[in-house]
Write an enzyme that holds these catalytic residues in place. Structure first.
Site, short mmCIF file in Angstrom:
data_model
loop_
_atom_site.label_atom_id
_atom_site.label_comp_id
_atom_site.label_asym_id
_atom_site.label_seq_id
_atom_site.Cartn_x
_atom_site.Cartn_y
_atom_site.Cartn_z
N CYS A 1 0.83 -1.21 0.00
CA CYS A 1 0.00 0.00 0.00
C CYS A 1 0.87 1.26 0.00
O CYS A 1 1.54 1.55 -0.98
CB CYS A 1 -0.97 -0.03 1.18
N HIS A 20 -3.69 -5.01 0.23
CA HIS A 20 -3.55 -5.57 1.57
C HIS A 20 -3.50 -7.09 1.53
O HIS A 20 -4.54 -7.75 1.57
CB HIS A 20 -4.74 -5.15 2.43
N GLU A 37 -2.70 -8.96 3.91
CA GLU A 37 -3.13 -9.50 5.20
C GLU A 37 -4.63 -9.75 5.24
O GLU A 37 -5.14 -10.45 6.11
CB GLU A 37 -2.71 -8.57 6.35
#
Length: 398
Positions: A273, A371, A373
C-alpha cells in the site's frame, strides 16, 4: 444473544446534512455521535468487514461512504479491530441496522461510533453519492447535525485541509517499538527478524508474518536507519517491511531516505500500500492521485509473474506512475537495479506491484499496492508473505 441499539436512538431521528466541496448536498439523519466533521469523501465497495474498515489507520481523515446499503447487522466485537481505535473522520450509510444479530456481537455499531466520537449520517442515497464521486472524483466533505445551513457548512468544508500534500503517517504510527514473536517455527530453527515500519499498520499484518516464523519488530514511522539496523542485534534485521498508511506519498521524505539507505545495503524489502508508493518514489518513479481511488475487498489484480488473478483488499487514493515512454513489459532502470511491474489492476490497469532485481536477475525487493493480510477480505494474496520469507532465505542462505 442479539443486542439492540438503545431505544431512544432507534426512535428519535435527528436531522443531519452532508455537503461536498462542489456544493452537492444530501440530507439525512444523524448516525453515531452528534456534531460536525470534515475529511475527504471516499467510497468502499465491501459488503462486509465494516469493523476492519473503521479501524484501518489508512482511513485517517477520510469520510467513508458505504456502498452496501445495509450496515451494522453483525454488530461490533473485540476480536476484529485492526487497531485500538476508529480512524475514519466520518461515516455514511444508507440503512443502519436497527438490531445487531450475531453470536460474536458485543455491542452495536451505533454505540461504537458514539464511544469513539465518530460523526456520521444515515438515510441518504449512497448510490447517488457514490456515482457523484465516481464522476467528479474524491473531494472534501462535511457532515453536521448541528448546522442546518448548507452554505455555511460549505464554507467550512472549503477551509478544511485537502488530502493532497498531507503527511499523516506520523499521526497514526506507534509511539514506541514493540515485538510480535514468531510462531510455527520448526524445532531448532531461528526466526527471520523483520524490521516493520509502522506507517499505519493493521494488526493482522505482523500476525501473518509471525505465523510464517518471522519475529516482527514494529517501529515508529520516524525511525532512522540506525533504529532499523539495531533490530536483531549485531547481525541486524533479515528484512525490512513498510506498511500501509494514510497521506500523500509525495509529501514524504524521511521514510524514502531510509528506504534508499536500506536498498544500498541490499536489505530485502517488502512494502504494501503506502509502502508500495514509497518504494516507487525511492526508485525514482512518480506517484499521482487517483480520481476516486480503490477501496473495497473485491478488486481483481493480476500477478504478472505467474499469470494468476487474485481478488484483493484495497484502500488507496494514490498510485505509482509508470513512465510514459515505457510499456508494462519494459524495465525501468533505477539506481539500485531494474524495476518491473509485477501486478496490475484488471479494472483500470493501475500499477499494483513492483519488483527490483539485481543484474543477475535475482529478486532483491518487491511491493504491492493492496492488503495481503486481508482483514477483511479474501486470502488470495497471502502468498506474498511466503515470497518475503523466500527472499530472506535466499539472502541469508538459511
Amino acid at each position: 444473544m442479539p443486542q439492540h441499539a438503545p431505544a431512544d436512538r432507534q426512535q428519535v431521528a435527528h436531522p443531519a446534512i452532508l455537503v461536498l466541496e462542489d456544493g452537492r448536498t444530501f440530507r439525512g439523519d444523524s448516525y453515531g455521535a452528534p456534531g460536525e466533521t470534515f475529511g475527504e469523501a471516499v467510497f468502499t465497495t465491501g459488503m462486509t468487514g465494516y469493523q476492519e474498515t473503521l479501524t484501518d489507520p489508512s482511513y485517517h481523515r477520510q469520510v467513508v461512504v458505504m456502498t452496501a446499503p445495509h450496515v451494522g447487522n453483525t454488530g461490533i466485537n473485540d476480536e476484529d479491530p485492526e487497531s485500538d481505535r476508529i480512524w475514519v473522520a466520518g461515516y455514511v450509510v444508507r440503512d443502519p441496522a436497527r438490531v445487531a444479530s450475531n453470536w460474536r456481537s458485543q455491542r452495536t455499531l451505533d454505540d461504537e461510533l458514539v464511544a469513539h466520537s465518530v460523526v456520521g449520517i444515515s438515510g441518504i442515497d449512497t448510490r447517488a453519492l457514490t456515482r457523484h464521486l465516481r464522476e467528479r472524483g474524491a473531494m472534501r466533505v462535511g457532515i453536521s447535525s448541528v448546522e442546518t445551513d448548507p452554505e455555511a457548512l460549505l464554507k467550512r468544508v472549503l477551509a478544511s485541509e485537502p488530502m493532497k500534500g498531507a503527511q499523516l503517517s506520523g499521526e497514526v504510527s506507534t509511539s514506541e517499538p514493540y515485538v510480535v514473536a514468531a510462531r510455527n517455527l520448526p524445532e531448532g530453527t531461528k526466526p527471520f527478524v523483520v524490521a516493520a515500519l509502522d506507517l499505519g499498520i493493521k494488526a493482522n499484518t505482523p500476525r501473518m508474518m509471525s505465523e510464517r516464523g518471522m519475529e516482527v519488530h514494529v517501529l515508529p514511522a520516524t525511525s532512522s536507519l540506525e533504529d532499523v539496523l539495531a533490530v536483531g542485534g549485531e547481525s541486524g534485521p533479515d528484512g525490512l517491511f513498510f506498511s500501509n498508511g494514510p497521506g500523500d506519498p509525495a509529501a514524504t521524505t524521511g521514510q524514502i531516505d531510509l528506504l534508499r539507505a536500506a536498498l544500498e545495503r541490499d536489505l530485502p524489502y517488502f512494502g504494501i500500500c503506502f509502502g508500495n508508493q514509497l518504494f516507487g518514489r525511492a526508485l525514482g518513479l512518480d506517484t499521482y492521485k487517483l480520481k476516486y481511488g480503490h477501496r473495497g475487498i473485491n478488486q481483481p489484480v493480476m500477478d504478472r509473474t505467474t499469470g494468476k488473478v487474485e481478488v484483493t483488499t484495497h484502500n488507496h487514493g494514490f498510485a505509482v506512475k509508470w513512465p510514459d515512454d515505457l510499456d508494462r513489459d519494459q524495465a525501468f532502470a533505477s539506481p539500485y537495479g531494474d524495476v518491473t511491474v509485477s501486478h496490475v489492476c484488471l479494472n483500470d490497469d493501475v500499477v499494483e506491484g513492483l519488483e527490483l532485481r539485481r543484474p543477475d536477475g535475482s529478486l532483491r525487493a518487491f511491493s504491492v499496492q493492496y492488503h495481503p493480510e486481508s482483514a477483511a477480505g479474501p486470502r488470495d494474496a497471502s502468498y506474498l508473505f511466503d515470497r518475503f520469507a523466500q527472499l530472506m532465505t535466499e539472502r541469508t542462505g538459511a
